[in-house]
Structure formats: structure tokens, C-alpha cells
Design a protein around this motif. Structure first.
Motif, PDB file in Angstrom:
ATOM      1  N   SER A 141       0.849  -1.196   0.000  1.00  0.00           N
ATOM      2  CA  SER A 141       0.000   0.000   0.000  1.00  0.00           C
ATOM      3  C   SER A 141       0.883   1.245   0.000  1.00  0.00           C
ATOM      4  O   SER A 141       1.986   1.247   0.554  1.00  0.00           O
ATOM      5  CB  SER A 141      -0.894   0.009   1.239  1.00  0.00           C
ATOM      6  N   TYR A 142       0.383   2.292  -0.642  1.00  0.00           N
ATOM      7  CA  TYR A 142       1.150   3.534  -0.683  1.00  0.00           C
ATOM      8  C   TYR A 142       1.392   4.064   0.726  1.00  0.00           C
ATOM      9  O   TYR A 142       2.443   4.634   1.014  1.00  0.00           O
ATOM     10  CB  TYR A 142       0.435   4.574  -1.552  1.00  0.00           C
ATOM     11  N   LYS A 143       0.444   3.816   1.585  1.00  0.00           N
ATOM     12  CA  LYS A 143       0.584   4.263   2.983  1.00  0.00           C
ATOM     13  C   LYS A 143       1.834   3.648   3.629  1.00  0.00           C
ATOM     14  O   LYS A 143       2.580   4.315   4.340  1.00  0.00           O
ATOM     15  CB  LYS A 143      -0.698   3.888   3.756  1.00  0.00           C
ATOM     16  N   TYR A 144       2.068   2.363   3.356  1.00  0.00           N
ATOM     17  CA  TYR A 144       3.261   1.701   3.922  1.00  0.00           C
ATOM     18  C   TYR A 144       4.542   2.360   3.399  1.00  0.00           C
ATOM     19  O   TYR A 144       5.485   2.596   4.152  1.00  0.00           O
ATOM     20  CB  TYR A 144       3.254   0.208   3.578  1.00  0.00           C
ATOM     21  N   ILE A 145       4.521   2.675   2.098  1.00  0.00           N
ATOM     22  CA  ILE A 145       5.712   3.310   1.510  1.00  0.00           C
ATOM     23  C   ILE A 145       5.902   4.718   2.078  1.00  0.00           C
ATOM     24  O   ILE A 145       7.016   5.127   2.406  1.00  0.00           O
ATOM     25  CB  ILE A 145       5.599   3.314  -0.035  1.00  0.00           C
ATOM     26  N   GLU A 146       4.785   5.443   2.215  1.00  0.00           N
ATOM     27  CA  GLU A 146       4.871   6.782   2.833  1.00  0.00           C
ATOM     28  C   GLU A 146       5.389   6.712   4.266  1.00  0.00           C
ATOM     29  O   GLU A 146       6.198   7.533   4.698  1.00  0.00           O
ATOM     30  CB  GLU A 146       3.480   7.437   2.854  1.00  0.00           C
ATOM     31  N   ASP A 147       4.906   5.710   5.010  1.00  0.00           N
ATOM     32  CA  ASP A 147       5.281   5.604   6.425  1.00  0.00           C
ATOM     33  C   ASP A 147       6.709   5.098   6.631  1.00  0.00           C
ATOM     34  O   ASP A 147       7.398   5.520   7.555  1.00  0.00           O
ATOM     35  CB  ASP A 147       4.320   4.644   7.164  1.00  0.00           C
ATOM     36  N   HIS A 148       7.135   4.146   5.801  1.00  0.00           N
ATOM     37  CA  HIS A 148       8.439   3.513   6.016  1.00  0.00           C
ATOM     38  C   HIS A 148       9.517   3.983   5.042  1.00  0.00           C
ATOM     39  O   HIS A 148      10.703   3.815   5.311  1.00  0.00           O
ATOM     40  CB  HIS A 148       8.301   1.985   5.937  1.00  0.00           C
ATOM     41  N   GLY A 149       9.112   4.525   3.906  1.00  0.00           N
ATOM     42  CA  GLY A 149      10.105   4.978   2.922  1.00  0.00           C
ATOM     43  C   GLY A 149      10.757   6.282   3.346  1.00  0.00           C
ATOM     44  O   GLY A 149      10.213   7.035   4.158  1.00  0.00           O
ATOM     45  N   HIS A 150      11.944   6.524   2.805  1.00  0.00           N
ATOM     46  CA  HIS A 150      12.690   7.761   3.083  1.00  0.00           C
ATOM     47  C   HIS A 150      12.756   8.538   1.765  1.00  0.00           C
ATOM     48  O   HIS A 150      13.219   7.995   0.762  1.00  0.00           O
ATOM     49  CB  HIS A 150      14.095   7.423   3.559  1.00  0.00           C
ATOM     50  N   ILE A 151      12.314   9.773   1.786  1.00  0.00           N
ATOM     51  CA  ILE A 151      12.243  10.537   0.543  1.00  0.00           C
ATOM     52  C   ILE A 151      13.647  10.914   0.048  1.00  0.00           C
ATOM     53  O   ILE A 151      14.484  11.390   0.816  1.00  0.00           O
ATOM     54  CB  ILE A 151      11.367  11.798   0.719  1.00  0.00           C
ATOM     55  N   ILE A 152      13.887  10.652  -1.234  1.00  0.00           N
ATOM     56  CA  ILE A 152      15.144  11.063  -1.876  1.00  0.00           C
ATOM     57  C   ILE A 152      14.863  12.359  -2.624  1.00  0.00           C
ATOM     58  O   ILE A 152      13.985  12.409  -3.489  1.00  0.00           O
ATOM     59  CB  ILE A 152      15.650   9.987  -2.860  1.00  0.00           C
TER      60      ILE A 152
END
Lengths: 187, 187
Positions: free
Chosen positions: B154-165
């Protein structure tokens, strides 16, 4: 009669594989890396040779390369991960008995060796010569290059500084045991 | 009208590069890696796509590939050496706005991610979604896979756990600054 370079190379490989119980260096390393992977000892792969694609076609959803040529690798051929460390190496062989021609190692490969040392990785050459397989560390290779103007490395230098890799059945060329001795001694 | 898969992919890439000021993810990463190399910051390369050669010819000492097909990479596409550490990653993008389809990541790539973690390397995915580029660590990716039966993240998981480059001019995608924060904090 003149043969194209690549055919000449194949002849050379054929000669080599007739001696030394049929071992082909690249093949032996690929089998060894497969074995290490299977045994969960290391993750080391040969990089594919880069190509320049000239023409493609499509056949039933699949892209087919219709014309392409081989390009030169800008790094060494093998790299991967061993005991938490970055490892990179190349495999070279010569039929010459007294010296290893430096024309076998391209300038960008020598630069890559310097760079891997500088960035804290493990880098070496696996050299087959006189039916013996040696591991020559990047450091020993660079030290030779920087202190000699010759176009080849004398066999004596390889005998003195190289570390013999034993040939076996499985793995065929257990180079990581040599890596353990050189880079992880005392651990 | 039905297009072959590869043509479809090219269409997708084209669409993507129209948004987001023309950035093509793979191209941006290649330029970034060239920049890191030039600045002596890291040695990171994209692996060539492996091919299966079906037919060759010789033209004036040069081997020409007359027919070949693309094979699947058994590792992630990018690997190299940074601050003495082994680093490996892959870049993926989707136009889907709410979830990242796991069909984008092959089974052997997931296995490779597990293996790199096990052997002490740094491994992650660079995911572009909703015009934002995220770094998702291998650990967070595996944690999702192992705890969900869904076919997408889910995009939410990526938003929550991902680090923005952050995107910039030079380097275009400074992912190593994010790597510094995640893997080298306090050093």
C-alpha cells in the motif's frame, strides 16, 4: 593464415583446457560461485558482458536482439559480498611461461582496482599461469605497476607475491579460503 | 489494439517522463552514479542486462551478435561500494497511485534482498510513485512481505516507512545522503 582475435582466443582456451585436467578458468569460477551461493558462504556473481544493441525485433511479445556488439566492462568481471565485505576481482590467464603480459588488463580495470582499494573494498586478480592458479592482491598488483615500467609482470613476481589457490572437486577453486587467510586472518 | 509487453513498458516510461520535469528514473540514477564516481564518493554501477546469444558472425576481427535475447538478472540491478560497505539496490516505478504491485519484484530478487541482509550488506529499493522517489530498506520490504499476503504494497506503507530522496540538479537523485542517515548515523 590470419585468424580474427576472438578465434585466436578460443584456440588459446582450448589448449589450456586440454592441460590441467580440462579446467576452464571462467567456468571453474562460475561453478565455485554457484557452490558458495548454495552453501550460503558468499554472494558473488560474474557481471554480464555489456552490449550495444543496434537492432531489435519483436516476436510474440518478446524483444529479440537482431544485431549487437560486445562492449568493454568498466569494472572487473566479478563482484559481490563476503563476510560483510565488498569483494571484486577479475580472472586472467596466459600461456606465456615467464611473464604475464599487462595488455591483459585494461587501463580502466587498473583504475577500478585503485578505486576499490581507496574505498575500502577487497580487490584482487586471479591469474592462471604455468598450470597454477594464483590470487594476486590489488595492492601487490598496483605496487608492481607503480614501480615498474615493463609491459609485463615477471612470473617470479607472481610466484613471490601471489597466493596459490588449490584446485579441487567442490568447490573447484576455493579462492575464499585464500581470501580468509589474507584479509580476515585472526578473525 | 494489443501491444507487445516491451512496447507497453516504453509507453509507460514515456508517460512518466512527461510528468516530473522529464525525469527518467534509470537515467537519473545512472547520472547520479557517474557523479558519485567523478567526485570519488562511491563506486556504484548498473549491471548490464544479461543476454543469451543465439548466433554470431565475425566482421574484420570483431565478433558481432546476430541474434540474442534478454535474460533476467539474478540479482538487483545496481551494486557497488560505499564507505567500505557493500551496497545493492534496484529501482522500480509505478503509475499506480494507491499501491505498488509486487509483480514488479521477481522472486529471485526478493531472495537476493534476504541474502544481502544475511551477509551484512546494505540493500534497498528505490521506488518512484506519485512523483516522489522513496528509498525503502530491504529490511522494511522483507518485513512487509513476511507479514502480508497482499499482491501489492500500500502507498501508505511506503509513505510511512520509505525515506524521501530529494531531486536536484547535481546529483539528480542524491540517494547516498539518505543512505548516510539510515545506515551511517552517528559516524
Amino acid at each position: 593464415m590470419q585468424y580474427p582475435n576472438n578465434i585466436k582466443k578460443n584456440f588459446t582456451k582450448l589448449n589450456i583446457s586440454h592441460s590441467n585436467r580440462g579446467m576452464n578458468l571462467e567456468n571453474a569460477l562460475n561453478l565455485t560461485n554457484d557452490y558458495y551461493l548454495k552453501k550460503d558462504r558468499a554472494l558473488i556473481y560474474k557481471k554480464p558482458t555489456p552490449i550495444g544493441v543496434v537492432d531489435v525485433s519483436y516476436n510474440n511479445h518478446k524483444k529479440i536482439i537482431e544485431k549487437a556488439y560486445f562492449k568493454e566492462q568498466s569494472t572487473l568481471d566479478y563482484n559481490g559480498l563476503y563476510r560483510g565485505k565488498y569483494i571484486e576481482f577479475d580472472a586472467k590467464e596466459t600461456l606465456n611461461k615467464t611473464s604475464f603480459p599487462l595488455s591483459n588488463i585494461h587501463e580502466h580495470q587498473t583504475l577500478q582496482i585503485r578505486n576499490v582499494i581507496k574505498h575500502g573494498g577487497i580487490v584482487f586478480l586471479i591469474i592462471r599461469m604455468n598450470d597454477i592458479v594464483y590470487l594476486l592482491t590489488g595492492e601487490d598488483y598496483i605496487s608492481y605497476i607503480d614501480n615498474n615500467n615493463r609491459k609485463s609482470i615477471s612470473y617470479k613476481y607472481i610466484e613471490d607475491h601471489g597466493h596459490i589457490i588449490k584446485m579441487g572437486y567442490q568447490p573447484q577453486l576455493d579462492y575464499l579460503s585464500v581470501v580468509d587467510q589474507i584479509y580476515f586472518k585472526g578473525e
